[in-house]
Design a protein around this motif. Structure first.
Motif, PDB file in Angstrom:
ATOM      1  N   THR A 124       0.847  -1.172   0.000  1.00  0.00           N
ATOM      2  CA  THR A 124       0.000   0.000   0.000  1.00  0.00           C
ATOM      3  C   THR A 124       0.890   1.232   0.000  1.00  0.00           C
ATOM      4  OG1 THR A 124      -0.096   0.022   2.407  1.00  0.00           O
ATOM      5  CG2 THR A 124      -1.842  -1.164   1.272  1.00  0.00           C
ATOM      6  N   THR A 125       0.333   2.354  -0.342  1.00  0.00           N
ATOM      7  CA  THR A 125       1.074   3.601  -0.399  1.00  0.00           C
ATOM      8  C   THR A 125       0.550   4.510   0.698  1.00  0.00           C
ATOM      9  OG1 THR A 125       1.351   3.342  -2.766  1.00  0.00           O
ATOM     10  CG2 THR A 125       1.682   5.536  -1.887  1.00  0.00           C
ATOM     11  N   ARG A 174       0.092   5.562  -8.150  1.00  0.00           N
ATOM     12  CA  ARG A 174      -0.326   5.456  -6.747  1.00  0.00           C
ATOM     13  C   ARG A 174      -0.187   6.823  -6.087  1.00  0.00           C
ATOM     14  NH1 ARG A 174      -0.437  -0.105  -4.959  1.00  0.00           N
ATOM     15  NH2 ARG A 174      -0.828  -1.224  -6.895  1.00  0.00           N
TER      16      ARG A 174
END
Length: 128
Positions: free
Chosen positions: A19-20, A117
């Motif tokens: 995830t970012t 992202r």
């Protein structure tokens, strides 16, 4: 007791998923150095957006999420290392106004999927 979540399906950890996320490390005080921090996939190219405002602009269908609507400064490019953490040091100028929220956000490209992202926007609020 009771039914399992999602109808009994198995939840499997994907160790390659990343995830970012973005956040600030350090005291947010004029003259102090803080670390603007990104968690993203290793090898991701990234840029940092800084803004005088925290207004958001949705960016679907380019990517999920929203961007800071009025970035004033773009910093980078950077590359996320093997630790999946990128830290950009910034010494807060003494001219920043106390109590006025500034915003930061990272934009990166996942090297495995080539997907854009965006991290969550994070506030920088100088308290003294």
């Amino acid at each position: 007791p009771g039914r399992p979540f999602m109808g009994g399906g198995r939840i499997t950890l994907d160790s390659t998923a990343a995830t970012t996320g973005g956040w600030v490390v350090g005291p947010q005080q004029r003259g102090q150095t803080i670390l603007l921090t990104l968690s993203a996939a290793a090898g991701s190219p990234a840029v940092l957006l800084l803004s005088y405002r925290l207004d958001l602009q949705p960016i679907e269908p380019l990517a999920f999420g929203s961007l800071l609507a009025a970035p004033a400064v773009f910093v980078g490019p950077f590359s996320v290392g093997a630790s999946r953490i990128l830290q950009v040091p910034w010494t807060l100028p003494t001219a920043l106004h106390l109590g006025e929220p500034y915003g930061g956000q990272f934009v990166s490209i996942d090297p495995a999927t080539a997907q854009l992202r965006v991290s969550n926007p994070f506030p920088v609020l100088v308290d003294r």
